[in-house]
Scaffold this active site. Sequence first.
Site, short mmCIF file in Angstrom:
data_model
loop_
_atom_site.label_atom_id
_atom_site.label_comp_id
_atom_site.label_asym_id
_atom_site.label_seq_id
_atom_site.Cartn_x
_atom_site.Cartn_y
_atom_site.Cartn_z
N GLU A 287 19.14 -10.75 -13.52
CA GLU A 287 17.71 -11.07 -13.44
C GLU A 287 17.17 -11.52 -14.79
OE1 GLU A 287 15.29 -8.88 -10.66
OE2 GLU A 287 14.18 -8.10 -12.37
N HIS B 196 11.11 -15.12 -7.47
CA HIS B 196 10.21 -14.08 -6.95
C HIS B 196 8.82 -14.65 -6.72
CE1 HIS B 196 12.61 -10.33 -8.51
NE2 HIS B 196 13.41 -11.32 -8.18
N HIS C 169 8.66 4.51 -2.47
CA HIS C 169 7.74 3.76 -3.33
C HIS C 169 6.72 4.74 -3.91
CE1 HIS C 169 4.25 1.02 -4.13
NE2 HIS C 169 5.23 0.33 -4.69
N GLN D 251 15.03 -0.77 -6.04
CA GLN D 251 14.51 -0.31 -7.32
C GLN D 251 15.65 0.35 -8.10
OE1 GLN D 251 12.54 -0.24 -9.78
NE2 GLN D 251 10.65 0.57 -8.85
P1 FAD Z 1 5.29 -3.51 0.04
O1 FAD Z 1 6.53 -3.72 0.79
O2 FAD Z 1 4.06 -4.14 0.57
O3 FAD Z 1 5.07 -1.94 -0.10
C1 FAD Z 1 4.08 -1.42 -0.99
C2 FAD Z 1 3.57 -0.08 -0.48
O4 FAD Z 1 2.81 -0.30 0.72
C3 FAD Z 1 4.66 0.92 -0.10
O5 FAD Z 1 4.22 2.19 -0.47
C4 FAD Z 1 4.78 0.78 1.41
O6 FAD Z 1 5.25 1.97 2.03
C5 FAD Z 1 3.32 0.49 1.79
N1 FAD Z 1 3.18 -0.29 3.01
C6 FAD Z 1 3.87 -1.39 3.37
N2 FAD Z 1 3.42 -1.85 4.56
C7 FAD Z 1 2.41 -1.02 4.94
C8 FAD Z 1 1.55 -0.96 6.08
N3 FAD Z 1 1.64 -1.85 7.07
N4 FAD Z 1 0.61 0.02 6.14
C9 FAD Z 1 0.50 0.93 5.12
N5 FAD Z 1 1.30 0.92 4.04
C10 FAD Z 1 2.24 -0.04 3.94
N6 FAD Z 1 6.67 -6.95 -9.29
C11 FAD Z 1 6.19 -8.08 -9.82
O7 FAD Z 1 5.01 -8.16 -10.18
N7 FAD Z 1 6.99 -9.19 -9.99
C12 FAD Z 1 8.28 -9.20 -9.63
O8 FAD Z 1 8.97 -10.22 -9.77
C13 FAD Z 1 8.84 -8.00 -9.06
N8 FAD Z 1 10.14 -7.94 -8.66
C14 FAD Z 1 10.61 -6.80 -8.07
C15 FAD Z 1 11.94 -6.77 -7.61
C16 FAD Z 1 12.46 -5.61 -7.04
C17 FAD Z 1 13.90 -5.59 -6.55
C18 FAD Z 1 11.65 -4.45 -6.91
C19 FAD Z 1 12.22 -3.18 -6.32
C20 FAD Z 1 10.34 -4.47 -7.34
C21 FAD Z 1 9.79 -5.64 -7.91
N9 FAD Z 1 8.47 -5.71 -8.34
C22 FAD Z 1 7.97 -6.87 -8.90
C23 FAD Z 1 7.58 -4.54 -8.23
C24 FAD Z 1 6.81 -4.53 -6.88
O9 FAD Z 1 5.93 -5.62 -6.84
C25 FAD Z 1 6.04 -3.21 -6.79
O10 FAD Z 1 6.94 -2.15 -6.64
C26 FAD Z 1 4.94 -3.15 -5.74
O11 FAD Z 1 4.15 -1.99 -5.99
C27 FAD Z 1 5.43 -3.07 -4.30
O12 FAD Z 1 5.90 -4.28 -3.86
P2 FAD Z 1 6.63 -4.40 -2.42
O13 FAD Z 1 6.92 -5.82 -2.22
O14 FAD Z 1 7.71 -3.42 -2.30
O15 FAD Z 1 5.40 -3.96 -1.47
#
Ligand code: FAD
Length: 295
Positions: free
Chosen positions: A17, A77, A148, A175
């Site tokens: 990455e 991303h 998360h 993560q």
């Molecule tokens: P989601 O999948 O939307 O989940 C976020 C939270 O919402 C979780 O607690 C989940 O349980 C909850 N949730 C999901 N759907 C619902 C629903 N329908 N109702 C209620 N709750 C719900 N961040 C950056 O800014 N840039 C990056 O390039 C980046 N790359 C990453 C790459 C990886 C591999 C990882 C693991 C993380 C990365 N992140 C990045 C961090 C990430 O953006 C954060 O962890 C963020 O807080 C959650 O993103 P997500 O896409 O997992 O969110």
Amino acid sequence: MRIDQILKEKEITISFEVFPPKTDDKYAAVEEAARQIAALRPDFMSVTYGAGGGTSKNTAGIAADLQNKYGTPVLAHLTCVSSTKKFVSDMIEVYHEKGIENIMALRGDIPKEGRSVFDYDHASQLIYDIKCRDENICIGGACYPEGHVECERPSEDLLHLKEKVDAGCDFLTTQMFFDNNTLYNFLYRLREKGIDVPVLPGIMPITNKKQVSRSVALSGATIPQRFRMMVDRFGDDPAKMAQAGVIYATEQIIDLISNGVTHIHVYSMNKPEIAAGIMNSLSAILGSGNAEQKE
Ligand code: FAD
């Protein structure tokens, strides 16, 4: 090339990455680091995205260069929580025009100062929008072996993860974690929930003490005793800590591959020397195609 295809075709894969610069004056340095990592010939590289979208053009630029100049399959991303639908749609179009076939669809962290746009609440909505634009895009999603940080119950997090996969994720990347048993346990729970897309463990080599209080603390990852002792012993000596951190990460990878978890993602943090250290230690395991650094 689509990443899900790469994962199908190769038994063992390794990806690295890079993160884009926040300011344009750092662009050349990051571009050079990305070039050096690409020269190690990983199976693909991912390019992260600033959550507010401020560095989006740098993500697109570095991803396009990796793919088009160096022939490295790329995962660009994209986050949505601080962006309007229009901005996200324009970004998807930019990726499309640059020939990017793989997007890591993320929500992004909610800004500390609160949100000013409310077009997206969760990554699953972004996945849906990308699929509507082009159903041939390969989509990755994030997952959290220890849950998360915002979700109080891991079981609820898994339900949301299932929704996300059902929305169209072709693979997941985890993560960081420092105890492989956490990952094995998580994989078991995923399969129980019927989540059967490939899961790439995200390995973070911790090569300086500050990372422990910054990234590790933010991620909420549990720190095993063995890891803590390593940081206590070597943390104040940069050269020793760098070496110990690469070895710790490499040992995690060897254990994963030995246990049949064979598609590894490394958070190489724009550091070619770390990526090279891991590649060199694993050259025979990864096969000759991955082993040599091509300048
Ligand atoms: P989601 O999948 O939307 O989940 C976020 C939270 O919402 C979780 O607690 C989940 O349980 C909850 N949730 C999901 N759907 C619902 C629903 N329908 N109702 C209620 N709750 C719900 N961040 C950056 O800014 N840039 C990056 O390039 C980046 N790359 C990453 C790459 C990886 C591999 C990882 C693991 C993380 C990365 N992140 C990045 C961090 C990430 O953006 C954060 O962890 C963020 O807080 C959650 O993103 P997500 O896409 O997992 O969110």
